[in-house]
Design an enzyme around this catalytic site. Structure first.
Site, PDB file in Angstrom:
ATOM      1  N   SER A   5      64.306  57.202  43.675  1.00 60.03           N
ATOM      2  CA  SER A   5      65.101  57.396  42.699  1.00 60.03           C
ATOM      3  C   SER A   5      66.016  58.782  42.787  1.00 60.03           C
ATOM      4  O   SER A   5      66.883  58.905  42.097  1.00 60.03           O
ATOM      5  CB  SER A   5      63.987  57.759  41.457  1.00 60.03           C
ATOM      6  OG  SER A   5      63.187  58.945  41.808  1.00 60.03           O
ATOM      7  N   SER A  51      60.339  58.379  46.373  1.00 54.65           N
ATOM      8  CA  SER A  51      61.789  58.732  46.035  1.00 54.65           C
ATOM      9  C   SER A  51      62.554  59.594  46.600  1.00 54.65           C
ATOM     10  O   SER A  51      63.661  59.995  46.327  1.00 54.65           O
ATOM     11  CB  SER A  51      61.862  59.272  44.563  1.00 54.65           C
ATOM     12  OG  SER A  51      61.574  57.900  43.612  1.00 54.65           O
ATOM     13  N   LYS A  65      68.266  67.544  41.772  1.00 51.23           N
ATOM     14  CA  LYS A  65      68.035  66.537  40.886  1.00 51.23           C
ATOM     15  C   LYS A  65      67.931  66.750  39.448  1.00 51.23           C
ATOM     16  O   LYS A  65      67.139  67.717  39.171  1.00 51.23           O
ATOM     17  CB  LYS A  65      66.672  65.575  41.731  1.00 51.23           C
ATOM     18  CG  LYS A  65      66.527  64.262  41.037  1.00 51.23           C
ATOM     19  CD  LYS A  65      65.137  63.727  41.608  1.00 51.23           C
ATOM     20  CE  LYS A  65      64.700  62.397  41.210  1.00 51.23           C
ATOM     21  NZ  LYS A  65      63.584  61.731  41.793  1.00 51.23           N
TER      22      LYS A  65
HETATM   23  N1  GLN Z   1      60.499  53.537  43.641  1.00 47.91           N
HETATM   24  C1  GLN Z   1      59.122  54.354  42.971  1.00 47.91           C
HETATM   25  C2  GLN Z   1      58.969  53.626  41.681  1.00 47.91           C
HETATM   26  O1  GLN Z   1      59.850  53.103  41.207  1.00 47.91           O
HETATM   27  C3  GLN Z   1      59.052  55.507  43.393  1.00 47.91           C
HETATM   28  C4  GLN Z   1      59.699  56.304  42.406  1.00 47.91           C
HETATM   29  C5  GLN Z   1      59.410  57.940  42.710  1.00 47.91           C
HETATM   30  O2  GLN Z   1      58.875  58.240  43.830  1.00 47.91           O
HETATM   31  N2  GLN Z   1      59.933  58.506  41.868  1.00 47.91           N
HETATM   32  O3  GLN Z   1      58.117  54.167  40.911  1.00 47.91           O
END
Ligand code: GLN
Length: 493
Positions: free
Chosen positions: A154, A178, A79
């Site tokens: 994400s 994410s 990532k």
């Molecule tokens: N979807 C969640 C957010 O928008 C989680 C993001 C993440 O785990 N990096 O914060």
């Protein structure tokens, strides 16, 4: 197919031990990337030269009779929130466009030491803020099961790359879901380890009390193999736990739920849950019961407040962590328009305005507000109290059961653009995954089939007490064997 892009990491490792070269396997994945990327856009950067150099080095050492780590020669994607020397790290943001880190994250150093060729850096929501990868500054990633749909987020680039056979393994990060949620949306396995289980040194910080790095793969065993490469104490990360890494590979190979007490979380069902997700989930619970697990319904009443607490704690930490992007030390620097001899503050403001996207700005503003004097107790302080209640719900539940189970997300993958104008609708997608982050507990998402109503992948999430990551791999492997998950035939074009 004989080019190993459809093989698991474990199968590739076996083939490598049997005379196949890592150069062949790595080249096959690079070819697959070249063919697939026009329809998926999972990668922000591909490092063919670096990956092939690692592969050739591993092949040479194997040829010389050296004994090598289990995954040596098996390619991996990373990532683009995780520092890599020699490759850019953008965090999906314009503010870091073109930045090449001067050091490797500890997890990347461990991949290198274990001989995994690094194929490249994968797309993400800017600074990991989002659930769809649509907040990337570098374009959307598409879901290999239906390229009109989001891959989740994400870590959507890592998930799509693994699902589309561009990489057998990938690293993601999970602050509120994410890793697990994009895993569920693309039909792969994703693990958020115990908070502190994997080093975050060299990982761009989103919300430091929640962030964790973890493995993504097409099988539970593969995720466990990667977990053991990256996990373990790191003195460079002050939140890193100095305890032995649970034997997750052994647990993944066991996969036995007979006598295991599994708690189904009552609050994570019902209104807002797509019928096709619920029916797959019910079938998975039934299969576990048939296999000898003791299924118990448990109540975690505070979980319904998880989203509200998370969307105060997380932006508060974001507003502080992202203050370092000041246009002075690194990254984008923009001269304010029409100002002669601008002050440092004016340059900072212009650069942050040009470099950050709307979602990032929204969270910085929210967090700054939640922390401001006069509002701190009402917002940040209350959210921390809810966090304690959630941790207590978990403790009470784990007095009754060994692991907890819920759907990973309330719906299957939605269409690109469907929720971008409604941040709240997007935030609600995180309802199942957030509690584990707030409490620092490990979680795994395992694919459990396609939803009858949308034909798209559904994931089930298992949660365990801190440092009991091996329970997740054991129960996850059992679940993987018990349900039938169709194999993606070809990426829709
Ligand atoms: N979807 C969640 C957010 O928008 C989680 C993001 C993440 O785990 N990096 O914060």
């Amino acid at each position: 197919m004989s080019d190993h892009t459809r093989s698991s990491a474990a199968q590739i490792a076996a083939a490598l031990a049997d005379g196949t070269t890592s150069v062949e396997v790595t080249q096959a994945h690079l070819d697959r990337i070249a063919a697939t990327e026009p329809s998926i856009n999972a990668f922000l950067h591909v490092d063919a030269e670096g990956a092939l150099a690692t592969a050739a080095d591993v092949d040479r050492r194997r040829e010389a009779g050296e004994s090598l780590p289990a995954l040596a020669g098996v390619p991996v994607a990373v990532k683009d929130l995780i520092n890599t020397t020699g490759q850019p790290t953008t965090a999906g943001s314009r503010i870091l466009e073109g930045w090449v880190p001067p050091y490797d994250a500890t997890v990347v150093a461990r991949l290198r030491a274990a001989g995994l060729p690094i194929l490249g850096k994968t797309n993400l929501d800017e600074f990991a803020m989002g659930s769809s990868t649509e907040h990337s500054a570098y374009g959307d990633t598409r879901n290999p099961w239906d390229t009109d749909r989001i891959p989740g987020g994400s870590s959507g680039g890592s998930a799509a790359a693994v699902a589309a056979f561009e990489a057998p393994l990938a690293l993601g990060t999970d602050t509120g879901g994410s890793i697990r949620q994009p895993g569920a949306m693309t039909g792969i396995v994703g693990v958020k380890p115990t908070y502190g289980g994997v080093s975050r040194y060299g990982v761009v910080a989103m919300a430091s009390s929640l962030d964790q790095v973890g493995p993504m793969a097409r099988t539970v065993e593969d995720a466990a193999l990667l977990h053991e490469v990256i996990a373990g104490h790191d003195p460079l990360d002050s939140t890193s736990i100095d305890a032995p890494v649970p034997s997750v590979v052994e647990a993944a190979r066991r996969g036995d739920v007979s006598g295991l007490r599994i708690g189904v979380i009552r609050e994570l069902a019902g209104e807002g849950f797509q019928p096709g997700v619920q029916s797959r989930f019910d079938a998975a619970v039934e299969a576990l019961a048939q296999a000898g697990a003791e299924i118990v319904e448990v109540s975690c009443p505070s979980f319904v407040h998880g989203i509200a607490a998370y969307y105060l704690v997380m932006p508060s930490e974001v507003s502080s962590n992202l203050a370092r992007f000041d246009a002075m030390r690194y990254g984008l620097r923009v001269a304010p328009e029409g100002v002669d001899g601008p002050s440092a503050e004016q340059v900072m403001a212009a650069s942050r305005d040009a470099g950050f996207g709307d979602e990032v700005k929204r969270r910085i503003v929210l967090g700054t507000y939640a922390l401001s004097s006069g509002y701190y107790d009402a917002y940040y302080g209350s959210a921390q109290k809810v966090r304690t209640l959630i941790a207590r719900d978990f403790s009470a539940a784990f007095e009754q059961v060994d692991v907890l189970l819920s759907p990973t997300a309330p719906t299957t993958a939605w269409r690109l653009g469907e929720k971008t104008s409604d941040p709240l609708a997007m935030y609600l997608e995180d309802i199942c995954t957030i509690p584990a982050n707030l409490a620092g507990l490990p979680g795994i998402s395992v694919p459990i089939g396609l939803a009858d109503d949308t034909g798209l992948p559904v994931g089930a999430q298992l949660l365990a007490p801190a440092l009991a990551d091996d329970r997740l791999y054991n129960a996850g492997a059992a679940l993987e064997r018990l349900v039938s998950m169709p194999v993606l035939q070809e990426v829709a074009r």
